[in-house]
Write an enzyme that holds these catalytic residues in place. Structure first.
Site, short mmCIF file in Angstrom:
data_model
loop_
_atom_site.label_atom_id
_atom_site.label_comp_id
_atom_site.label_asym_id
_atom_site.label_seq_id
_atom_site.Cartn_x
_atom_site.Cartn_y
_atom_site.Cartn_z
N GLY A 154 -8.06 10.22 2.62
CA GLY A 154 -9.35 9.53 2.63
C GLY A 154 -9.10 8.11 2.15
O GLY A 154 -7.96 7.63 2.21
N TYR A 196 -10.78 3.16 15.61
CA TYR A 196 -9.83 3.51 14.55
C TYR A 196 -9.76 5.03 14.40
O TYR A 196 -8.67 5.62 14.37
CB TYR A 196 -10.25 2.88 13.22
N ASP A 245 7.50 -6.74 14.18
CA ASP A 245 6.10 -6.58 14.57
C ASP A 245 6.06 -5.39 15.52
O ASP A 245 6.51 -5.47 16.66
CB ASP A 245 5.58 -7.85 15.26
N GLY A 277 0.76 -1.23 0.00
CA GLY A 277 0.00 0.00 0.00
C GLY A 277 0.80 1.30 0.00
O GLY A 277 1.79 1.45 -0.74
N SER A 333 -5.39 10.04 8.90
CA SER A 333 -6.54 9.72 8.04
C SER A 333 -7.52 10.88 8.14
O SER A 333 -7.49 11.63 9.12
CB SER A 333 -7.22 8.44 8.56
N ARG A 360 6.14 -6.83 8.97
CA ARG A 360 6.32 -8.23 9.42
C ARG A 360 6.65 -9.15 8.26
O ARG A 360 7.37 -10.11 8.42
CB ARG A 360 5.03 -8.72 10.10
N ARG A 361 6.13 -8.88 7.05
CA ARG A 361 6.30 -9.83 5.93
C ARG A 361 7.64 -9.62 5.23
O ARG A 361 7.76 -8.89 4.26
CB ARG A 361 5.12 -9.69 4.96
N PHE A 405 -8.48 -2.61 3.24
CA PHE A 405 -9.89 -3.03 3.30
C PHE A 405 -10.06 -4.54 3.17
O PHE A 405 -11.17 -5.04 3.13
CB PHE A 405 -10.68 -2.30 2.20
N1 LIG Z 1 -6.23 2.60 2.76
C1 LIG Z 1 -6.93 3.62 3.23
O1 LIG Z 1 -8.07 3.85 2.81
C2 LIG Z 1 -6.33 4.55 4.26
C3 LIG Z 1 -6.96 5.79 4.44
C4 LIG Z 1 -6.43 6.67 5.39
C5 LIG Z 1 -5.31 6.32 6.12
N2 LIG Z 1 -4.74 5.09 5.92
C6 LIG Z 1 -3.56 4.75 6.73
O2 LIG Z 1 -2.48 4.52 5.88
C7 LIG Z 1 -1.54 3.67 6.53
C8 LIG Z 1 -1.10 2.59 5.57
O3 LIG Z 1 -2.22 1.75 5.26
P1 LIG Z 1 -2.46 1.12 3.81
O4 LIG Z 1 -3.73 1.66 3.31
O5 LIG Z 1 -1.26 1.23 2.96
O6 LIG Z 1 -2.76 -0.39 4.24
P2 LIG Z 1 -2.02 -1.77 3.93
O7 LIG Z 1 -1.79 -1.93 2.47
O8 LIG Z 1 -2.84 -2.79 4.65
O9 LIG Z 1 -0.62 -1.59 4.66
C9 LIG Z 1 -0.47 -1.68 6.06
C10 LIG Z 1 1.00 -1.86 6.37
O10 LIG Z 1 1.14 -1.94 7.80
C11 LIG Z 1 1.96 -3.06 8.11
N3 LIG Z 1 1.63 -3.62 9.40
C12 LIG Z 1 0.43 -4.11 9.82
N4 LIG Z 1 0.54 -4.61 11.07
C13 LIG Z 1 1.84 -4.44 11.44
C14 LIG Z 1 2.58 -4.76 12.60
N5 LIG Z 1 2.01 -5.37 13.65
N6 LIG Z 1 3.91 -4.46 12.64
C15 LIG Z 1 4.51 -3.86 11.58
N7 LIG Z 1 3.86 -3.51 10.46
C16 LIG Z 1 2.53 -3.82 10.40
C17 LIG Z 1 1.65 -4.07 7.01
O11 LIG Z 1 2.74 -4.98 6.86
P3 LIG Z 1 2.80 -6.48 7.40
O12 LIG Z 1 1.41 -7.04 7.34
O13 LIG Z 1 3.76 -7.13 6.47
O14 LIG Z 1 3.33 -6.37 8.79
C18 LIG Z 1 1.55 -3.16 5.80
O15 LIG Z 1 2.83 -2.92 5.26
C19 LIG Z 1 -2.24 3.16 7.79
O16 LIG Z 1 -1.77 3.88 8.91
C20 LIG Z 1 -3.71 3.48 7.54
O17 LIG Z 1 -4.41 3.69 8.74
C21 LIG Z 1 -5.21 4.21 5.00
#
Ligand SMILES: NC(=O)c1ccc[n+]([C@@H]2O[C@H](COP(=O)([O-])OP(=O)(O)OC[C@H]3O[C@@H](n4cnc5c(N)ncnc54)[C@H](OP(=O)(O)O)[C@@H]3O)[C@@H](O)[C@H]2O)c1
Length: 265
Positions: A189, A158, A65, A19, A145, A40-41, A196
């Site tokens: 946003g 959240y 983690d 992401g 966010s 983590r991955r 998701f």
């Molecule tokens: N997508 C949206 O609509 C949106 C909107 C507003 C804000 N955001 C924010 O944007 C940020 C990035 O989210 P994204 O949308 O890119 O989602 P994503 O694709 O699910 O990415 C989340 C990232 O967080 C890592 N992560 C999750 N649990 C973790 C843990 N315990 N330790 C270390 N790393 C961890 C995941 O890696 P691993 O699973 O490999 O650990 C992954 O790299 C988040 O803070 C989210 O709240 C997202």
């Protein structure tokens, strides 16, 4: 600014395995930055690191983690060892969501989200900020966010974690702004990522996807905001309008409307 304006800077990006985090890592590396890729991955991080090795910046893998209490200090130490010096930019991006009526949600899941979305941000920032102040150089970029701007029924915890990130960012910005250190909080946003695919959002994924921005666009705007030393930045004009509009109505009204938008269909 030239494309190389992060040349040889040492940057930590948390949540770099997918992401927005992966897109941010690519963006910084394309501008010459050397990036510690944290998540983590490990296998995904390794693939990204090898992709980056062909360009102007490099990537090093730091598997962690971030919900583990001692992970922040270890992440910073491993990142500095791997990148060969002190951290110039910390990107607090890793985060997860949790969708559903609060009484029915798992307390264990919620507490894991709170630990990742808030505690890890504070711990990592606490680990790098004193060195940045001492060197009068550095930047903290945190991804909150648009959920930070008002209560978010059905994502109540959240939204509260993201309000925390926004408030914390502004608080430390005021403390360090005359000490050579920048703080930027980016509030996207919906973004088309794996966000998701978990946390109970699966039933609403289509609705969020329809209005979602790409992670590449959000990352590019976040890097632009950091370069411009913006304090709070909302990517996308519709999100900007929403963030401003909610200020003009009573909080109960805003919360009821938000609850209708976010509630189950
Ligand atoms: N997508 C949206 O609509 C949106 C909107 C507003 C804000 N955001 C924010 O944007 C940020 C990035 O989210 P994204 O949308 O890119 O989602 P994503 O694709 O699910 O990415 C989340 C990232 O967080 C890592 N992560 C999750 N649990 C973790 C843990 N315990 N330790 C270390 N790393 C961890 C995941 O890696 P691993 O699973 O490999 O650990 C992954 O790299 C988040 O803070 C989210 O709240 C997202």
């Amino acid at each position: 600014m030239s494309n190389g304006d992060f040349r040889d800077q040492r940057i930590i990006v948390t949540g770099a395995s997918s992401g927005i985090g992966a897109a941010l890592a690519r963006g910084f590396a394309a501008a010459g930055g050397h990036v510690a890729l944290v998540a983590r991955r490990r296998e995904r991080l390794a693939v990204l690191a090898s992709e980056l090795s062909g360009g102007p910046g490099k990537g090093v893998v730091v598997e962690a983690d971030l919900t583990e209490a001692d992970s922040a200090g270890r992440v910073v130490a491993e990142a500095e060892a791997g990148l060969g010096g002190r951290i110039d930019v910390l990107v607090n991006n890793a985060g997860i969501g949790d969708y559903g009526a609060f009484p029915g949600t798992s307390l264990a899941d919620i507490e894991r989200m709170m630990t990742l979305n808030m505690n890890a941000v504070v711990r990592l920032t606490h680990a790098v900020l004193p060195g940045m102040i001492q060197r009068r150089r550095g930047h903290i970029l945190s991804i909150a966010s648009t959920a930070a701007f008002q209560p978010t029924p059905h994502m109540a915890v959240y939204g509260a974690t993201k309000a925390f990130v926004l408030s914390f960012s502004m608080g430390i910005w005021a403390e360090v702004r005359k000490k050579g250190v920048g703080v930027t909080c980016v509030c996207p946003g919906p973004v088309e990522t794996e966000f998701f695919d978990r946390g109970g959002f699966e039933s609403r994924k289509g609705d969020f996807s329809r209005v979602a921005m790409s992670p590449e666009r959000v990352a590019a705007e976040a890097i632009w905001a950091l370069r411009g030393r913006r304090t709070v930045y909302v990517p996308g004009w519709k999100n900007k309008v929403g963030a401003v509009m909610q200020r003009f109505a009573p909080m109960r009204t805003v919360t009821r409307i938000t609850g209708k938008v976010l509630g189950p269909k």
